[in-house]
Design an enzyme around this catalytic site. Sequence first.
Site, PDB file in Angstrom:
ATOM      1  N   PRO A   2      -2.767  13.669  -6.837  1.00 29.10           N
ATOM      2  CA  PRO A   2      -3.750  12.610  -6.577  1.00 29.10           C
ATOM      3  C   PRO A   2      -3.665  12.072  -5.152  1.00 29.10           C
ATOM      4  O   PRO A   2      -2.692  11.426  -4.779  1.00 29.10           O
ATOM      5  CB  PRO A   2      -3.374  11.525  -7.594  1.00 29.10           C
ATOM      6  N   GLU A   3      -4.672  12.383  -4.364  1.00 29.99           N
ATOM      7  CA  GLU A   3      -4.829  11.773  -3.048  1.00 29.99           C
ATOM      8  C   GLU A   3      -6.078  10.895  -3.142  1.00 29.99           C
ATOM      9  O   GLU A   3      -6.571  10.643  -4.241  1.00 29.99           O
ATOM     10  CB  GLU A   3      -4.931  12.851  -1.966  1.00 29.99           C
ATOM     11  N   LYS A  61      -4.230   5.554  -1.876  1.00 33.18           N
ATOM     12  CA  LYS A  61      -3.874   6.086  -3.189  1.00 33.18           C
ATOM     13  C   LYS A  61      -3.488   4.972  -4.164  1.00 33.18           C
ATOM     14  O   LYS A  61      -3.087   5.258  -5.290  1.00 33.18           O
ATOM     15  CB  LYS A  61      -2.705   7.069  -3.045  1.00 33.18           C
ATOM     16  N   ARG A 124       5.763  13.804 -14.093  1.00 34.41           N
ATOM     17  CA  ARG A 124       6.940  13.757 -13.215  1.00 34.41           C
ATOM     18  C   ARG A 124       7.469  12.354 -12.975  1.00 34.41           C
ATOM     19  O   ARG A 124       8.390  12.179 -12.178  1.00 34.41           O
ATOM     20  CB  ARG A 124       6.593  14.423 -11.884  1.00 34.41           C
ATOM     21  N   ARG A 290       8.024  19.523   3.042  1.00 29.83           N
ATOM     22  CA  ARG A 290       6.741  19.927   2.476  1.00 29.83           C
ATOM     23  C   ARG A 290       6.439  21.335   2.962  1.00 29.83           C
ATOM     24  O   ARG A 290       7.237  21.945   3.662  1.00 29.83           O
ATOM     25  CB  ARG A 290       5.614  18.997   2.965  1.00 29.83           C
TER      26      ARG A 290
END
Length: 305
Positions: A2-3, A61, A124, A290
């Site tokens: 989710p951005e 966000k 998560r 990343r």
Amino acid sequence: MPELPEVEVVRAGLAPAVTGARVLGVEAHDVRALTRHPGTAADFEARLGGRTIVGTARRGKFLWMPLSDTASGAGPECIMVHLGMSGQMLLRAPGAPAERHERVRISIEHPDHGELAIVFADQRTFGSLAIDALIPTLDRQPGGYGDATPLVPQQAAHIARDPLDPAFDDALFRRRVAGKGSAIKRVLLDQTVVSGIGNIYADEALWAARVHPETPARDLSSRALNRLLAEVRAVLAKALAEGGTSFDAQYVNVNGEAGYFAHSLNAYGRHGEPCPRCGRMLIRVSFANRSSHYCPFCQRASRQR
DNA sequence: GGAATAACCTGGATGC
DNA sequence: TGCATCCAGGTTATTC
């Protein structure tokens, strides 16, 4: 993941169903979903019961739902939501079976739609809900998209506005970027500089603007920076129009449906495939815990000035 | 004070 | 088939 576009899809989906609804009950199944809440799970449940949700808002966000005032006269408060990496806000019928990874269920009654359940599910457990104080914005502009009130949750007050926010200050963004010696991708991911951008849309915007992700931010010319900001807006707007990016079941809207923007990605996750622009091979490199995906030919660090 | 890094966490994918 | 390991990444505390 989710951005901004994914969170905005969720906010827009929640808005008609929750605005004006009264909270009938709260079940916090997993305290890990309340890590941002300053009190206990029992405190979360007790403070939310009987309150009315008066709207929805979003900055970057961060998503929040302002609440009606309490009888005790405490200041304005909201339900603050961050989806983390895998959080979902689902609208379900009352009594619907528990979702996989369901963490919190908020039962509401809407004057038009009747009873509903807002289910927060999160695989998560990086996402979190909280009851947070709403504080005045420093610029006296609306706190976020979707709500005209100049208030923002205390926990989101340090977050910069996002590029789709009408109150976003382009000049301030340029000044802040120009003062950074870090790689431009790291700056795009810094939510205190510009919010709403995560790894996917950072890679896509950098690809579209032909900017190498490791270019020192202060080395970007005004022209390159303006181009990058325009591409950030374009990528976010296009993703929003397509319902966000879904790779698997990690992101869905309030009805559990996936978005379509994954089919429109040009760089992210496409390493080993030809660049849609020049036809050469896209690569993936490790970057700040990343992955970065880019075209080493048309995103050359030396081309920024 | 700015910048970089590690930790948190779960489940799917991969390798043996 | 089963087990171990790797990987994904948003935020924040810690370290440099």
